[in-house]
Design an enzyme around this catalytic site. Structure first.
Site, mmCIF file in Angstrom:
data_model
loop_
_atom_site.group_PDB
_atom_site.id
_atom_site.type_symbol
_atom_site.label_atom_id
_atom_site.label_comp_id
_atom_site.label_asym_id
_atom_site.label_seq_id
_atom_site.Cartn_x
_atom_site.Cartn_y
_atom_site.Cartn_z
ATOM 1 N N ILE A 1 -2.227 3.764 5.002
ATOM 2 C CA ILE A 1 -3.074 3.206 3.937
ATOM 3 C C ILE A 1 -2.427 1.976 3.305
ATOM 4 O O ILE A 1 -3.129 1.043 2.885
ATOM 5 C CB ILE A 1 -3.432 4.268 2.875
ATOM 6 C CG1 ILE A 1 -4.650 3.824 2.072
ATOM 7 C CG2 ILE A 1 -2.270 4.577 1.946
ATOM 8 C CD1 ILE A 1 -5.907 3.628 2.885
ATOM 9 N N SER B 1 10.516 2.348 1.649
ATOM 10 C CA SER B 1 10.010 3.270 2.650
ATOM 11 C C SER B 1 11.192 3.635 3.531
ATOM 12 O O SER B 1 12.080 2.811 3.742
ATOM 13 C CB SER B 1 8.910 2.587 3.484
ATOM 14 O OG SER B 1 7.949 3.495 3.935
ATOM 15 N N ARG B 2 11.205 4.887 4.057
ATOM 16 C CA ARG B 2 12.374 5.317 4.825
ATOM 17 C C ARG B 2 12.569 4.456 6.066
ATOM 18 O O ARG B 2 13.686 4.127 6.441
ATOM 19 C CB ARG B 2 12.218 6.791 5.214
ATOM 20 C CG ARG B 2 12.192 7.728 4.017
ATOM 21 C CD ARG B 2 11.725 9.099 4.425
ATOM 22 N NE ARG B 2 10.469 9.021 5.191
ATOM 23 C CZ ARG B 2 9.794 10.062 5.623
ATOM 24 N NH1 ARG B 2 10.240 11.274 5.384
ATOM 25 N NH2 ARG B 2 8.666 9.904 6.296
ATOM 26 N N LYS C 1 -4.580 8.511 -4.123
ATOM 27 C CA LYS C 1 -5.119 9.845 -4.313
ATOM 28 C C LYS C 1 -4.505 10.797 -3.303
ATOM 29 O O LYS C 1 -4.117 10.336 -2.221
ATOM 30 C CB LYS C 1 -6.649 9.872 -4.190
ATOM 31 C CG LYS C 1 -7.258 9.137 -3.000
ATOM 32 C CD LYS C 1 -7.026 9.523 -1.590
ATOM 33 C CE LYS C 1 -7.319 10.899 -1.122
ATOM 34 N NZ LYS C 1 -7.254 10.984 0.397
ATOM 35 N N ASP D 1 -7.761 16.548 1.857
ATOM 36 C CA ASP D 1 -7.240 15.182 1.708
ATOM 37 C C ASP D 1 -8.406 14.184 1.772
ATOM 38 O O ASP D 1 -8.583 13.401 0.837
ATOM 39 C CB ASP D 1 -6.165 14.866 2.756
ATOM 40 C CG ASP D 1 -5.714 13.421 2.660
ATOM 41 O OD1 ASP D 1 -4.839 13.121 1.823
ATOM 42 O OD2 ASP D 1 -6.263 12.570 3.387
HETATM 43 P P1 NAP Z 1 1.017 7.904 6.384
HETATM 44 O O1 NAP Z 1 0.397 7.003 7.394
HETATM 45 O O2 NAP Z 1 1.719 9.114 6.853
HETATM 46 O O3 NAP Z 1 1.953 6.990 5.509
HETATM 47 C C1 NAP Z 1 2.719 7.479 4.442
HETATM 48 C C2 NAP Z 1 4.077 6.822 4.503
HETATM 49 O O4 NAP Z 1 4.856 7.357 3.447
HETATM 50 C C3 NAP Z 1 4.805 7.142 5.787
HETATM 51 O O5 NAP Z 1 4.589 6.130 6.749
HETATM 52 C C4 NAP Z 1 6.240 7.240 5.365
HETATM 53 O O6 NAP Z 1 6.881 6.005 5.612
HETATM 54 C C5 NAP Z 1 6.215 7.472 3.870
HETATM 55 N N1 NAP Z 1 6.714 8.804 3.505
HETATM 56 C C6 NAP Z 1 7.500 9.094 2.477
HETATM 57 N N2 NAP Z 1 7.775 10.375 2.390
HETATM 58 C C7 NAP Z 1 7.154 10.965 3.406
HETATM 59 C C8 NAP Z 1 7.067 12.287 3.869
HETATM 60 N N3 NAP Z 1 7.714 13.291 3.242
HETATM 61 N N4 NAP Z 1 6.313 12.536 4.964
HETATM 62 C C9 NAP Z 1 5.676 11.544 5.598
HETATM 63 N N5 NAP Z 1 5.722 10.254 5.195
HETATM 64 C C10 NAP Z 1 6.463 9.960 4.119
HETATM 65 O O7 NAP Z 1 -0.074 8.412 5.339
HETATM 66 P P2 NAP Z 1 -1.337 7.610 4.796
HETATM 67 O O8 NAP Z 1 -2.510 7.905 5.645
HETATM 68 O O9 NAP Z 1 -0.991 6.197 4.551
HETATM 69 O O10 NAP Z 1 -1.591 8.399 3.437
HETATM 70 C C11 NAP Z 1 -0.760 8.225 2.302
HETATM 71 C C12 NAP Z 1 -1.564 8.549 1.063
HETATM 72 O O11 NAP Z 1 -2.698 7.674 1.049
HETATM 73 C C13 NAP Z 1 -2.108 9.975 1.029
HETATM 74 O O12 NAP Z 1 -2.066 10.476 -0.262
HETATM 75 C C14 NAP Z 1 -3.568 9.810 1.476
HETATM 76 O O13 NAP Z 1 -4.422 10.794 0.905
HETATM 77 C C15 NAP Z 1 -3.889 8.442 0.914
HETATM 78 N N6 NAP Z 1 -4.983 7.759 1.627
HETATM 79 C C16 NAP Z 1 -4.986 7.679 2.997
HETATM 80 C C17 NAP Z 1 -6.076 7.081 3.634
HETATM 81 C C18 NAP Z 1 -6.153 6.949 5.136
HETATM 82 O O14 NAP Z 1 -7.196 6.539 5.645
HETATM 83 N N7 NAP Z 1 -5.115 7.247 5.897
HETATM 84 C C19 NAP Z 1 -7.125 6.561 2.894
HETATM 85 C C20 NAP Z 1 -7.050 6.600 1.515
HETATM 86 C C21 NAP Z 1 -5.981 7.205 0.893
HETATM 87 P P3 NAP Z 1 8.455 6.032 5.945
HETATM 88 O O15 NAP Z 1 8.620 6.919 7.132
HETATM 89 O O16 NAP Z 1 8.802 4.603 6.184
HETATM 90 O O17 NAP Z 1 9.103 6.611 4.711
#
Ligand code: NAP
Length: 315
Positions: A22, A44-45, A98, A176
């Protein structure tokens, strides 16, 4: 705050935390297009952004030489409270993806911490910024509402590839995406919501549901919610509301509206541009915005729902 007025000010320097899907899909483009903001650093990690100072965690980012005015958190919800607390303790304004935290108590604690520290806290609900939501709310305002139905059915493998955290404890599972629908319905219908019944389908070996049905009530209005993370083929993000003037249908997550027998109308998606515009306004006024109603519904459904163990899920 008018746009021209802000242009004469220094841009707000954002520290972006959690460089994943996101952050890349929405936050970075929204920040780069809005002259009121500049991306100052990331934490970010492993992830980073070309040309932007990158740190492995928020403490290191805030200790770095870049001035940071506000942080925007895009990490998964579990652990977000600790990251937000570091920002608040450092006196930084905070924008939260969110859901704002994994429990209502955690979210309320963050609201209190921000209030005590005098820093703006913005708990975002991006789906409330979908193109047709405010039009729907305005149209519904003088109608008698009979019942509402929500169907949020998407393919987890397509939209969340490899995101194991989503089915781990604190990941919310199908809630989610489902909480996006709840953020819209709590904006559309007046009054508070109760959860009358919930059924959760949780894969063996996982902590969170991959499908759920929830019976909600807002005053006299029953709201039937169907959430499915295993929907292949046509994806559905639909809300249908019966009224004395005919049905109102929101589809495509709130981007498309159809009132009674009129043809559907779709407008472009500016959800994240609107979120950052709102954040700029909150910062200018030193205000917070944290409506926790969608999270309260999810917590009640997860805590009170009947559980059915279903077959294991692998990405
Ligand atoms: P994601 O692709 O997994 O990205 C989250 C990032 O946070 C990871 O790349 C990771 O980067 C970091 N991170 C830090 N602590 C972590 C942990 N314990 N486990 C996994 N990753 C961790 O997730 P995302 O889809 O972007 O979603 C993140 C948030 O945005 C959620 O709350 C989700 O509900 C919200 N959201 C997502 C979307 C969507 O379409 N995907 C849409 C709207 C809102 P590092 O490895 O570099 O630390």
């Amino acid at each position: 705050m008018e746009r021209g007025e802000q242009a004469t000010r220094e841009p707000i320097r954002i520290g972006l935390v959690g460089i994943g899907k996101i952050a890349r899909d929405q936050h970075i483009p929204a920040i780069s297009r809005d002259p009121r903001f500049v991306l100052a650093a990331t934490a970010s990690r492993s992830g980073g952004v070309d040309g932007i100072p990158a740190y492995s965690d928020i403490a290191a980012m805030l200790a770095g030489p870049e001035r940071i005015d506000a942080v925007s958190l895009c990490t998964p919800p579990a652990g977000r409270i600790d990251i937000a607390r570091v920002a608040i303790d450092a006196g930084k304004a905070v924008m939260l993806e969110k859901p704002p935290a994994i429990t209502l108590a955690d979210a309320e604690a963050l609201v209190a911490a921000a209030r005590d520290a005098g820093v703006p806290l913005f708990a975002t609900w991006h789906s409330r910024e979908a193109a047709a939501v405010e039009e729907a709310r305005a149209w519904l305002a003088d109608k008698t509402i009979g019942a509402a139905r929500i169907v949020w059915a998407e393919d987890i493998r397509r939209w969340h590839p490899g995101q194991d955290w989503i089915l781990d404890a604190g990941g919310f599972g199908v809630f989610d995406p489902g909480i996006n629908a709840l953020s819209i319905i709590t904006r559309l219908l007046p009054g508070s919501f109760t959860v009358e019944q919930a059924h959760l389908a949780i894969p063996q070996g996982r902590a969170c549901p991959i499908a759920a049905t929830v019976a909600l009530r807002s005053g006299d209005v029953p709201v039937a919610v169907e959430l499915d993370f295993l929907r292949t083929g046509p994806q559905r993000w639909d809300i249908e509301i019966d009224t004395n003037a005919g049905p109102l249908r929101l589809s495509d997550g709130g981007a498309t509206i159809a009132i009674d027998d009129e043809p559907p109308r779709t407008a472009p998606n500016h959800e994240y541009a609107r979120l950052y515009a709102r954040f700029a306004t909150l910062l200018a006024g030193g205000q917070s915005d944290a409506d926790l109603a969608p999270l309260a519904i999810v917590e009640a459904a997860l805590n009170g729902g009947t559980i059915e163990r279903v077959e294991p899920f692998a990405f």
